[in-house]
Design an enzyme around this catalytic site. Structure first.
Site, PDB file in Angstrom:
ATOM      1  N   SER A 145       0.850  -1.098   0.022  1.00  0.00           N
ATOM      2  CA  SER A 145      -0.193   0.173  -0.087  1.00  0.00           C
ATOM      3  C   SER A 145       1.043   1.334  -0.130  1.00  0.00           C
ATOM      4  CB  SER A 145      -0.843  -0.031   1.197  1.00  0.00           C
ATOM      5  OG  SER A 145      -0.211  -0.137   2.280  1.00  0.00           O
ATOM      6  N   GLU A 177       1.380   5.597   0.907  1.00  0.00           N
ATOM      7  CA  GLU A 177       0.832   6.670   1.383  1.00  0.00           C
ATOM      8  C   GLU A 177       1.134   7.980   0.692  1.00  0.00           C
ATOM      9  OE1 GLU A 177       1.006   6.762   5.759  1.00  0.00           O
ATOM     10  OE2 GLU A 177       1.602   8.744   5.594  1.00  0.00           O
ATOM     11  N   THR A 223      -3.002  11.388   3.845  1.00  0.00           N
ATOM     12  CA  THR A 223      -2.984  11.785   5.194  1.00  0.00           C
ATOM     13  C   THR A 223      -3.907  12.907   5.318  1.00  0.00           C
ATOM     14  OG1 THR A 223      -1.123  13.253   4.657  1.00  0.00           O
ATOM     15  CG2 THR A 223      -0.560  11.220   5.500  1.00  0.00           C
ATOM     16  N   TYR A 224      -3.912  13.612   6.623  1.00  0.00           N
ATOM     17  CA  TYR A 224      -4.748  14.699   6.951  1.00  0.00           C
ATOM     18  C   TYR A 224      -4.072  15.545   7.505  1.00  0.00           C
ATOM     19  CZ  TYR A 224      -9.316  16.575   8.389  1.00  0.00           C
ATOM     20  OH  TYR A 224     -10.461  17.138   8.578  1.00  0.00           O
ATOM     21  N   HIS A 239      -6.929   9.296   5.998  1.00  0.00           N
ATOM     22  CA  HIS A 239      -6.572   9.597   7.320  1.00  0.00           C
ATOM     23  C   HIS A 239      -7.377  10.733   7.923  1.00  0.00           C
ATOM     24  CE1 HIS A 239      -2.232   7.958   6.922  1.00  0.00           C
ATOM     25  NE2 HIS A 239      -3.141   7.444   6.086  1.00  0.00           N
ATOM     26  N   ARG A 269      -4.790  10.800  16.581  1.00  0.00           N
ATOM     27  CA  ARG A 269      -4.846  12.076  17.365  1.00  0.00           C
ATOM     28  C   ARG A 269      -4.308  13.349  16.599  1.00  0.00           C
ATOM     29  NH1 ARG A 269      -0.818  13.279  22.089  1.00  0.00           N
ATOM     30  NH2 ARG A 269       0.315  13.988  20.215  1.00  0.00           N
ATOM     31  N   ASP A 273      -0.316  15.702  15.675  1.00  0.00           N
ATOM     32  CA  ASP A 273       0.519  16.415  16.673  1.00  0.00           C
ATOM     33  C   ASP A 273       0.058  17.413  17.144  1.00  0.00           C
ATOM     34  OD1 ASP A 273       2.504  14.372  16.162  1.00  0.00           O
ATOM     35  OD2 ASP A 273       2.807  14.978  14.136  1.00  0.00           O
ATOM     36  N   TYR A 325       3.979   2.528  17.156  1.00  0.00           N
ATOM     37  CA  TYR A 325       5.047   3.056  17.230  1.00  0.00           C
ATOM     38  C   TYR A 325       6.429   1.972  17.849  1.00  0.00           C
ATOM     39  CZ  TYR A 325       2.216   7.181  16.624  1.00  0.00           C
ATOM     40  OH  TYR A 325       1.408   8.097  16.027  1.00  0.00           O
ATOM     41  N   HIS A 351       6.283   6.081  20.969  1.00  0.00           N
ATOM     42  CA  HIS A 351       5.562   7.412  20.602  1.00  0.00           C
ATOM     43  C   HIS A 351       6.474   8.461  21.263  1.00  0.00           C
ATOM     44  CE1 HIS A 351       2.982  11.174  20.610  1.00  0.00           C
ATOM     45  NE2 HIS A 351       2.829  10.513  19.192  1.00  0.00           N
ATOM     46  N   LYS A 369      -6.662   1.426  22.512  1.00  0.00           N
ATOM     47  CA  LYS A 369      -7.116   2.002  21.480  1.00  0.00           C
ATOM     48  C   LYS A 369      -7.756   0.850  20.310  1.00  0.00           C
ATOM     49  CE  LYS A 369      -3.615   4.049  18.637  1.00  0.00           C
ATOM     50  NZ  LYS A 369      -2.690   4.833  17.971  1.00  0.00           N
ATOM     51  N   GLN A 414      16.078  15.302   4.307  1.00  0.00           N
ATOM     52  CA  GLN A 414      14.813  15.221   4.701  1.00  0.00           C
ATOM     53  C   GLN A 414      14.670  14.107   5.754  1.00  0.00           C
ATOM     54  OE1 GLN A 414      12.563  13.861   1.485  1.00  0.00           O
ATOM     55  NE2 GLN A 414      11.223  15.306   1.768  1.00  0.00           N
ATOM     56  N   PHE A 435      12.882  14.181   9.471  1.00  0.00           N
ATOM     57  CA  PHE A 435      11.768  13.211   9.808  1.00  0.00           C
ATOM     58  C   PHE A 435      12.006  12.448  11.058  1.00  0.00           C
ATOM     59  CE2 PHE A 435       9.922  12.835   5.182  1.00  0.00           C
ATOM     60  CZ  PHE A 435       9.324  13.822   5.575  1.00  0.00           C
ATOM     61  N   HIS A 490       3.373  -1.057   3.910  1.00  0.00           N
ATOM     62  CA  HIS A 490       2.767   0.296   3.838  1.00  0.00           C
ATOM     63  C   HIS A 490       4.125   1.266   3.366  1.00  0.00           C
ATOM     64  CE1 HIS A 490      -0.197   3.087   3.897  1.00  0.00           C
ATOM     65  NE2 HIS A 490       0.471   4.142   4.710  1.00  0.00           N
TER      66      HIS A 490
HETATM   67  P1  FAD Z   1      -2.737   8.376  20.318  1.00  0.00           P
HETATM   68  O1  FAD Z   1      -2.793   6.782  20.069  1.00  0.00           O
HETATM   69  O2  FAD Z   1      -3.757   9.078  20.883  1.00  0.00           O
HETATM   70  O3  FAD Z   1      -1.334   8.455  21.291  1.00  0.00           O
HETATM   71  C1  FAD Z   1      -0.749   9.752  21.489  1.00  0.00           C
HETATM   72  C2  FAD Z   1       0.130   9.857  22.771  1.00  0.00           C
HETATM   73  O4  FAD Z   1      -0.669   9.751  23.756  1.00  0.00           O
HETATM   74  C3  FAD Z   1       0.908   8.530  22.930  1.00  0.00           C
HETATM   75  O5  FAD Z   1       2.299   8.971  23.289  1.00  0.00           O
HETATM   76  C4  FAD Z   1       0.359   7.662  23.676  1.00  0.00           C
HETATM   77  O6  FAD Z   1       1.066   6.709  24.249  1.00  0.00           O
HETATM   78  C5  FAD Z   1      -0.375   8.448  24.510  1.00  0.00           C
HETATM   79  N1  FAD Z   1      -1.687   8.124  25.041  1.00  0.00           N
HETATM   80  C6  FAD Z   1      -2.720   7.428  24.419  1.00  0.00           C
HETATM   81  N2  FAD Z   1      -3.937   7.139  24.969  1.00  0.00           N
HETATM   82  C7  FAD Z   1      -3.489   7.577  26.221  1.00  0.00           C
HETATM   83  C8  FAD Z   1      -4.278   7.644  27.522  1.00  0.00           C
HETATM   84  N3  FAD Z   1      -5.443   7.170  27.845  1.00  0.00           N
HETATM   85  N4  FAD Z   1      -3.678   8.164  28.588  1.00  0.00           N
HETATM   86  C9  FAD Z   1      -2.395   8.780  28.629  1.00  0.00           C
HETATM   87  N5  FAD Z   1      -1.653   8.663  27.326  1.00  0.00           N
HETATM   88  C10 FAD Z   1      -2.383   8.221  26.354  1.00  0.00           C
HETATM   89  N6  FAD Z   1      -0.540  13.081  11.639  1.00  0.00           N
HETATM   90  C11 FAD Z   1      -0.992  13.780  10.916  1.00  0.00           C
HETATM   91  O7  FAD Z   1      -1.489  14.953  11.251  1.00  0.00           O
HETATM   92  N7  FAD Z   1      -1.908  13.382   9.863  1.00  0.00           N
HETATM   93  C12 FAD Z   1      -2.027  12.249   9.319  1.00  0.00           C
HETATM   94  O8  FAD Z   1      -2.503  11.737   8.346  1.00  0.00           O
HETATM   95  C13 FAD Z   1      -1.048  11.268  10.096  1.00  0.00           C
HETATM   96  N8  FAD Z   1      -0.833   9.720   9.532  1.00  0.00           N
HETATM   97  C14 FAD Z   1      -0.208   9.012  10.577  1.00  0.00           C
HETATM   98  C15 FAD Z   1       0.177   7.883   9.938  1.00  0.00           C
HETATM   99  C16 FAD Z   1       0.525   6.748  10.324  1.00  0.00           C
HETATM  100  C17 FAD Z   1       0.750   5.292   9.982  1.00  0.00           C
HETATM  101  C18 FAD Z   1       1.362   7.366  11.554  1.00  0.00           C
HETATM  102  C19 FAD Z   1       2.408   6.360  12.459  1.00  0.00           C
HETATM  103  C20 FAD Z   1       1.401   8.463  12.025  1.00  0.00           C
HETATM  104  C21 FAD Z   1       0.564   9.329  11.462  1.00  0.00           C
HETATM  105  N9  FAD Z   1       0.287  10.857  11.934  1.00  0.00           N
HETATM  106  C22 FAD Z   1      -0.227  11.652  11.204  1.00  0.00           C
HETATM  107  C23 FAD Z   1       1.281  11.080  13.053  1.00  0.00           C
HETATM  108  C24 FAD Z   1       0.431  11.020  14.223  1.00  0.00           C
HETATM  109  O9  FAD Z   1      -0.615  12.035  14.138  1.00  0.00           O
HETATM  110  C25 FAD Z   1       1.244  11.578  15.480  1.00  0.00           C
HETATM  111  O10 FAD Z   1       2.278  10.483  15.376  1.00  0.00           O
HETATM  112  C26 FAD Z   1       0.632  11.822  16.869  1.00  0.00           C
HETATM  113  O11 FAD Z   1       1.319  12.419  17.671  1.00  0.00           O
HETATM  114  C27 FAD Z   1       0.126  10.614  17.469  1.00  0.00           C
HETATM  115  O12 FAD Z   1      -1.166  10.063  17.141  1.00  0.00           O
HETATM  116  P2  FAD Z   1      -1.936   8.840  17.362  1.00  0.00           P
HETATM  117  O13 FAD Z   1      -3.046   8.491  16.958  1.00  0.00           O
HETATM  118  O14 FAD Z   1      -0.829   7.725  17.271  1.00  0.00           O
HETATM  119  O15 FAD Z   1      -2.147   9.132  18.926  1.00  0.00           O
END
Ligand code: FAD
Length: 290
Positions: A15, A17, A48-49, A77, A107, A109, A148, A152, A168, A215, A219, A269
């Site tokens: 796949s 991205e 991506t979003y 996304h 979630r 960044d 991760y 993370h 999750k 780059q 990253f 991916h």
């Molecule tokens: P979460 O799963 O919510 O985790 C975030 C942090 O919070 C982690 O450290 C986790 O351990 C912690 N956490 C989770 N739940 C809890 C809880 N209940 N209590 C305390 N801590 C908790 N970013 C974009 O802006 N757009 C995109 O399209 C995009 N696509 C991505 C695709 C992939 C495959 C990957 C790996 C990353 C992508 N990202 C994207 C980056 C991502 O948004 C960031 O890495 C972001 O910081 C974390 O998102 P998450 O969904 O993993 O967060």
């Protein structure tokens, strides 16, 4: 087609991205990239979003366009950043109405300049809440999420990060895609720990072929991925020769993918950065081998 149905170690899918470009010229160039990659018969592609602004609408437009015009399954996304739950529901309804069946829920960044993620009033703090919301709202999406292998960047420990991933996934995720990594040992160790914790969904490795060393350094600083010392030294040696950087990046990613496939991953991916040549070379070589 629901992506969970094409993640199968006996027939792993590739796949690709993409990110939503800011300009119309960028969109045209991305659509050419999609065309160039289509003969590789990807299981799906994803868009991506963005962190905010007009590219967010482009994600919805692009996945719709790709699915309708190329026939390739396209996943959107979606992040919690800056959105209330009503706004998120609205985006999800638009995707649903366009026939999109798969979403990668994140979630996102913290906005630039902030170190801690703050939800907007009426929004979500973690991806887990967005997953639960989508399940409760009775959408019928196949749901993916991020994970991760090296932990993370914000997490206090890899163990905590894995516990959060479990929560999750239990909220209703069908599969997860990893952050990029350059050393497969991180992936294999992560999968083993995830399985021990009872995380049983497919864990799709995310691979980014290095095509530009500066780059990649940027990253990896942002996402915390380790560049193995040997690869870093080799890159340093050729960093002023763009062709050599690409050759080295492609060779490294190809070897990574061969080992991943040999050890039974459900798919791979590719983070393409909207360009086709490196991914084409790698997938072409991998397909040639079977
Ligand atoms: P979460 O799963 O919510 O985790 C975030 C942090 O919070 C982690 O450290 C986790 O351990 C912690 N956490 C989770 N739940 C809890 C809880 N209940 N209590 C305390 N801590 C908790 N970013 C974009 O802006 N757009 C995109 O399209 C995009 N696509 C991505 C695709 C992939 C495959 C990957 C790996 C990353 C992508 N990202 C994207 C980056 C991502 O948004 C960031 O890495 C972001 O910081 C974390 O998102 P998450 O969904 O993993 O967060």
């Amino acid at each position: 087609m629901k992506i969970r149905n094409c993640l199968n170690p006996s027939k792993p899918s590739f796949s690709f991205e993409f990110f939503p470009p800011k300009t119309d010229a960028g969109v045209a160039s991305l659509l050419r990239t999609v065309e160039e990659l289509a003969p590789l018969e990807p299981g799906f592609v994803s868009v991506t979003y963005g962190a905010g602004g007009s590219t967010r609408d482009r994600t919805v437009e692009l996945v719709t366009h790709i699915k309708q015009h190329s026939g390739i399954e396209a996943m959107a996304h979606l992040t919690c950043v800056g959105h209330t739950r009503d706004e998120l529901r609205d985006v999800l309804r638009r995707l649903d109405a366009a026939g999109i069946e798969n979403v990668l829920l994140l979630r996102g960044d913290p906005p630039q300049g902030q170190t801690k993620f703050e939800p907007v009033p009426g929004g979500f703090t973690y991806a887990e809440e967005l997953v639960r919301f989508v399940r409760e709202e009775d959408f019928n999406f196949c749901i993916g999420g991020a994970c991760y292998p090296e932990g993370h960047v914000e997490t206090a420990s890899r163990e905590d990060d894995l516990k959060h991933l479990k929560a999750k996934v239990d909220a209703g995720m069908d599969f997860v895609v990893t952050q990029l990594f350059f050393d497969n040992a991180f992936y294999f160790d992560f999968v083993e720990r995830a399985r021990r914790m009872g995380i049983n969904v497919p864990i799709v490795p995310g691979i980014m072929p290095i095509t530009n060393y500066e780059q990649v350094q940027r990253f990896t600083r942002m996402c915390g991925a380790t560049v193995p010392m040997r690869l870093a030294l080799q890159m340093e040696r050729v960093k002023d020769q763009p062709d050599a950087v690409v050759q080295l990046g492609v060779a490294h990613a190809t070897v990574q993918c061969m080992e991943l496939l040999a050890r039974g991953v459900p798919g791979i991916h590719f983070y393409t950065l909207n360009k086709s040549p490196a991914t084409r070379m790698i997938v072409g070589a991998l397909k040639g081998r079977s």
